[in-house]
Enzyme design. Sequence first.
Site, short mmCIF file in Angstrom:
data_model
loop_
_atom_site.label_atom_id
_atom_site.label_comp_id
_atom_site.label_asym_id
_atom_site.label_seq_id
_atom_site.Cartn_x
_atom_site.Cartn_y
_atom_site.Cartn_z
N LYS A 1 31.12 8.11 -15.75
CA LYS A 1 31.51 6.70 -15.73
C LYS A 1 32.61 6.44 -16.76
CE LYS A 1 30.91 2.22 -14.70
NZ LYS A 1 29.88 1.26 -14.34
N GLU B 1 21.92 6.05 -9.05
CA GLU B 1 23.28 5.95 -9.62
C GLU B 1 23.65 7.24 -10.36
OE1 GLU B 1 25.58 3.44 -9.18
OE2 GLU B 1 24.55 1.49 -9.22
N HIS C 1 28.34 1.50 -2.13
CA HIS C 1 28.16 0.10 -2.51
C HIS C 1 28.64 -0.89 -1.46
CE1 HIS C 1 27.16 1.80 -6.36
NE2 HIS C 1 26.98 0.62 -6.90
N HIS D 1 18.76 -2.34 -6.24
CA HIS D 1 20.17 -1.95 -6.14
C HIS D 1 20.30 -0.44 -5.84
CE1 HIS D 1 24.46 -2.01 -6.93
NE2 HIS D 1 24.31 -1.06 -7.82
N GLU E 1 40.21 -1.37 -12.23
CA GLU E 1 40.11 -1.00 -10.82
C GLU E 1 41.38 -1.29 -10.04
OE1 GLU E 1 36.23 -1.64 -9.18
OE2 GLU E 1 36.96 -1.45 -7.14
N LYS F 1 32.38 -4.19 -16.67
CA LYS F 1 32.25 -5.13 -15.56
C LYS F 1 31.04 -6.00 -15.81
CE LYS F 1 34.41 -3.07 -11.49
NZ LYS F 1 34.17 -2.69 -10.08
N HIS G 1 25.71 -3.27 -1.13
CA HIS G 1 25.72 -4.68 -1.53
C HIS G 1 25.35 -5.59 -0.36
CE1 HIS G 1 28.48 -4.26 -5.32
NE2 HIS G 1 27.22 -3.94 -5.56
N ARG H 1 39.11 3.75 -10.09
CA ARG H 1 37.79 3.23 -10.43
C ARG H 1 36.96 2.90 -9.19
NH1 ARG H 1 35.85 -0.82 -15.29
NH2 ARG H 1 33.70 -0.95 -14.59
N ARG I 1 35.36 -18.61 -24.82
CA ARG I 1 36.39 -17.72 -24.26
C ARG I 1 36.28 -16.28 -24.74
NH1 ARG I 1 39.44 -22.37 -25.32
NH2 ARG I 1 39.85 -23.55 -23.42
N ASN J 1 32.27 3.01 -6.41
CA ASN J 1 31.63 2.18 -5.39
C ASN J 1 31.09 2.98 -4.22
OD1 ASN J 1 32.10 -0.24 -6.76
ND2 ASN J 1 34.18 -0.37 -5.96
N1 LIG Z 1 28.22 -3.88 -14.35
C1 LIG Z 1 28.20 -2.77 -13.65
O1 LIG Z 1 29.12 -1.97 -13.72
C2 LIG Z 1 27.00 -2.47 -12.79
C3 LIG Z 1 26.82 -1.20 -12.25
C4 LIG Z 1 25.67 -0.96 -11.52
C5 LIG Z 1 24.73 -1.95 -11.33
N2 LIG Z 1 24.95 -3.17 -11.85
C6 LIG Z 1 23.97 -4.24 -11.70
O2 LIG Z 1 22.78 -3.86 -12.35
C7 LIG Z 1 21.68 -4.56 -11.76
C8 LIG Z 1 20.54 -3.62 -11.54
O3 LIG Z 1 20.16 -3.08 -12.79
P1 LIG Z 1 18.69 -2.59 -13.06
O4 LIG Z 1 18.28 -1.73 -11.94
O5 LIG Z 1 18.65 -2.07 -14.42
O6 LIG Z 1 17.87 -3.93 -12.85
P2 LIG Z 1 17.00 -4.86 -13.82
O7 LIG Z 1 17.77 -5.25 -15.01
O8 LIG Z 1 16.50 -5.93 -12.96
O9 LIG Z 1 15.80 -3.91 -14.28
C9 LIG Z 1 14.91 -3.44 -13.32
C10 LIG Z 1 13.46 -3.89 -13.61
O10 LIG Z 1 12.94 -3.13 -14.69
C11 LIG Z 1 12.45 -3.99 -15.72
N3 LIG Z 1 12.68 -3.26 -16.95
C12 LIG Z 1 13.86 -3.09 -17.58
N4 LIG Z 1 13.70 -2.24 -18.59
C13 LIG Z 1 12.41 -1.89 -18.62
C14 LIG Z 1 11.65 -1.01 -19.44
N5 LIG Z 1 12.24 -0.30 -20.39
N6 LIG Z 1 10.34 -0.90 -19.20
C15 LIG Z 1 9.76 -1.58 -18.18
N7 LIG Z 1 10.43 -2.39 -17.36
C16 LIG Z 1 11.75 -2.54 -17.59
C17 LIG Z 1 13.21 -5.25 -15.53
O11 LIG Z 1 12.52 -6.34 -16.06
C18 LIG Z 1 13.33 -5.33 -14.02
O12 LIG Z 1 12.13 -5.84 -13.48
C19 LIG Z 1 22.22 -5.15 -10.47
O13 LIG Z 1 22.38 -6.54 -10.65
C20 LIG Z 1 23.56 -4.48 -10.29
O14 LIG Z 1 24.49 -5.28 -9.61
C21 LIG Z 1 26.06 -3.45 -12.58
ZN LIG Z 2 25.83 0.27 -8.60
#
Ligand SMILES: NC(=O)c1ccc[n+]([C@@H]2O[C@H](COP(=O)([O-])OP(=O)(O)OC[C@H]3O[C@@H](n4cnc5c(N)ncnc54)[C@H](O)[C@@H]3O)[C@@H](O)[C@H]2O)c1
Ligand SMILES: [Zn+2]
Lengths: 367, 367
Positions: free
Chosen positions: B228, B186, B249, B266, B238, B144, B253, B242, B123, B246
């Site tokens: 952010k 982003e 998005h 993304h 949100e 989030k 999405h 907040r 939890r 989006n």
């Molecule tokens: N929680 C939130 O507020 C929020 C906000 C925006 C996006 N997201 C989420 O984030 C995700 C996308 O994040 P992302 O783009 O970082 O994706 P990811 O974590 O998949 O990373 C992108 C790619 O880069 C590789 N990688 C990561 N770091 C590396 C490095 N330093 N060197 C080489 N390769 C590396 C990873 O293995 C992957 O293949 C989505 O699922 C999205 O929904 C969440």
């Molecule tokens: Zn995003």
Amino acid sequence: MRTLNVDLGERSYPIYIGGGLLDKAGEYFEQHGLTKKSPVLIVTDTNVAPLYLIKVEGALSDSGYTVVSKIVKSGEKSKSLQVFEEVMTTAIEGGLDRRSVVVALGGGVVGDLAGYVAAAYMRGVTFVQMPTTILAHDSSVGGKVAVNHPLAKNMIGAFHQPEMVLYDVDTLQSLPDREVRAGLSEMIKHGLIWDAAFAKWCGEHTQDLLNLDPEALGYGLTMGCSVKAKVVSTDETEQGLRAILNLGHTIGHALEAIGGYGEFLHGEAISIGMAAAALIAVNRGRDRELYNETVKLLQGFGLPTVMPNHLDENKIISAMMHDKKFKENQIVFILPVSIGKVEIVSDVKLEEVVSVIRELKKEGQHV
Amino acid sequence: MRTLNVDLGERSYPIYIGGGLLDKAGEYFEQHGLTKKSPVLIVTDTNVAPLYLIKVEGALSDSGYTVVSKIVKSGEKSKSLQVFEEVMTTAIEGGLDRRSVVVALGGGVVGDLAGYVAAAYMRGVTFVQMPTTILAHDSSVGGKVAVNHPLAKNMIGAFHQPEMVLYDVDTLQSLPDREVRAGLSEMIKHGLIWDAAFAKWCGEHTQDLLNLDPEALGYGLTMGCSVKAKVVSTDETEQGLRAILNLGHTIGHALEAIGGYGEFLHGEAISIGMAAAALIAVNRGRDRELYNETVKLLQGFGLPTVMPNHLDENKIISAMMHDKKFKENQIVFILPVSIGKVEIVSDVKLEEVVSVIRELKKEGQHV
Ligand SMILES: NC(=O)c1ccc[n+]([C@@H]2O[C@H](COP(=O)([O-])OP(=O)(O)OC[C@H]3O[C@@H](n4cnc5c(N)ncnc54)[C@H](O)[C@@H]3O)[C@@H](O)[C@H]2O)c1
Ligand SMILES: [Zn+2]
Ligand SMILES: NC(=O)c1ccc[n+]([C@@H]2O[C@H](COP(=O)([O-])OP(=O)(O)OC[C@H]3O[C@@H](n4cnc5c(N)ncnc54)[C@H](O)[C@@H]3O)[C@@H](O)[C@H]2O)c1
Ligand SMILES: [Zn+2]
């Protein structure tokens, strides 16, 4: 009809206890200002659905709510991530949105599962508890929601308080006898940890409670819920005091786990756990009467208090070590001080537990 | 090294941004008073592990922490309940307790997944973000956390703020080019929703950012994180403001979902979404320049701004309707007012979206 309040500031909510409440579900929803624009999801199980689902669906529809329902298989095995995902599928396909309400109609299994769905769906929606077991007087109050991991119980969860608890005690009349006893085990626990007079009352009204006498049941459930509400109001997220609710649960959860969640009902497992806790306390110097009285009270309800011989003590111990109450290499136990009073002890050694398991196995052979 | 603060009362936390921070992970843990008695779980992915896992394990071990690690497959598909359960298995087998820390070492996928594990394990336990992508300047801040449901993205989750964000920008040097661009999407978004001057700066430093120039990158990430942080501090869960995060998005999405989370990154999907939002705003009366400038800025970074012809518009619409931003039968859109300023509009009709999808398909054919 009795109303109790769980006092948690902004997250406070009422517990309504009485007969005929399910028929009025729509009115309670309106009183609580729950929107009619968003669909409501009722989660229930295969035993409860044929008995009460139409009633609740009807009451909500009559008040203008749109309802979708998900019926899961009855039993602890439905508290899994797989079933959790299925309920999520129904929620998405049913078009639930952020203002939707998730209702748990059933016992603690449905309550914990649906509650965790409510906590997680779109990062949290409104949750309403409609408990239908005696045990659920405990599980429906306090906001602990969870599913099990194959390796340990309630491992995956959240704190997510309900908007209200609508406890229609008429539903308890259809409970199988074994479930009645198991549910009363948590009621007795509330006496043992907090209220000697109530524990005594339980002993004096054993037959009334087992016969589901409405007067006795209404009083007992109100007392049980009010102990739970008081403890939770003081310590919502278990920083300290709330742990006393775990009397009997350290060993109890281990017994459930090694029985594959099939051999013992939760209330039966914690009954053995409460007997074991009393014996540990006695071995540490409390009067033997404490153990004798505890066991007598539980046995009066037909609850088990000995350790079945076929259970491997190493398995019990290793299941215990996976439990949440195992903290920084010390095992936290709730031990009775006297009837109605417990203490939180964090230095119980595994040897003490092993020795009590053996004593309780011997007790079993004497019977 | 720059430090920002996310101001959330009791749940406030710092974001440390700079070079060489992973080597100092143990010191930061100590500074934050994190216990050495309970094991730490690092969650990372198959791309990040060979590059940085030993470094972090070493830094924590050197300071006396016990570490267990779980390496998940890289990519969005790891944000599933199945992988979530596997990580839980590692946590239980590794003996994590209530005082344990879960670390996300990676991009947004690992951050969202590990964060949801931290929110749910017993939890809720302490969570530390160690972002290694540009995109994660966004995802690591704000609490989030979520996994995907096969029917919709981020459907199962929680709000669970980290204890700190340790952002070692040296790690960004190993990012593949496509990930660099997608992450910058982003960053641009943070300019477009909040800060015209910063959006302009992004346009003027496009090449520096694409070349991962440490000075430009450090500034851009700090600005992005601070937008952010400000928005999240004002509206943690949100209720209103907040939602501006989006921008792009709603459609973004949907594109990710119908592409099976494989066709678009993304950041690419939301780039198209931001172009679409600008066009909806223009169709509702804003100056066409708003759309032109938005598209020019995004294209400068090599980001997509047109709708691929093969995508079925009915599928896009129906995926959109499963999204969280679809509330009580009205679709909520974030629309630009001018560069650096957006509004939350709740009456966008599906026809408007369909028409913009068609326009953006035509744009694609002109190129
Ligand atoms: N929680 C939130 O507020 C929020 C906000 C925006 C996006 N997201 C989420 O984030 C995700 C996308 O994040 P992302 O783009 O970082 O994706 P990811 O974590 O998949 O990373 C992108 C790619 O880069 C590789 N990688 C990561 N770091 C590396 C490095 N330093 N060197 C080489 N390769 C590396 C990873 O293995 C992957 O293949 C989505 O699922 C999205 O929904 C969440
Ligand atoms: Zn995003
Ligand atoms: N969240 C908490 O704070 C908390 C506290 C205590 C227990 N629990 C959990 O509660 C669960 C046990 O709850 P339970 O004992 O209610 O189990 P349960 O939900 O499985 O119900 C027991 C049985 O009775 C049936 N049933 C339910 N209502 C009925 C009715 N009115 N008539 C006929 N049959 C009916 C059910 O189908 C089931 O077969 C465990 O998973 C335990 O971990 C949670
Ligand atoms: Zn219990």
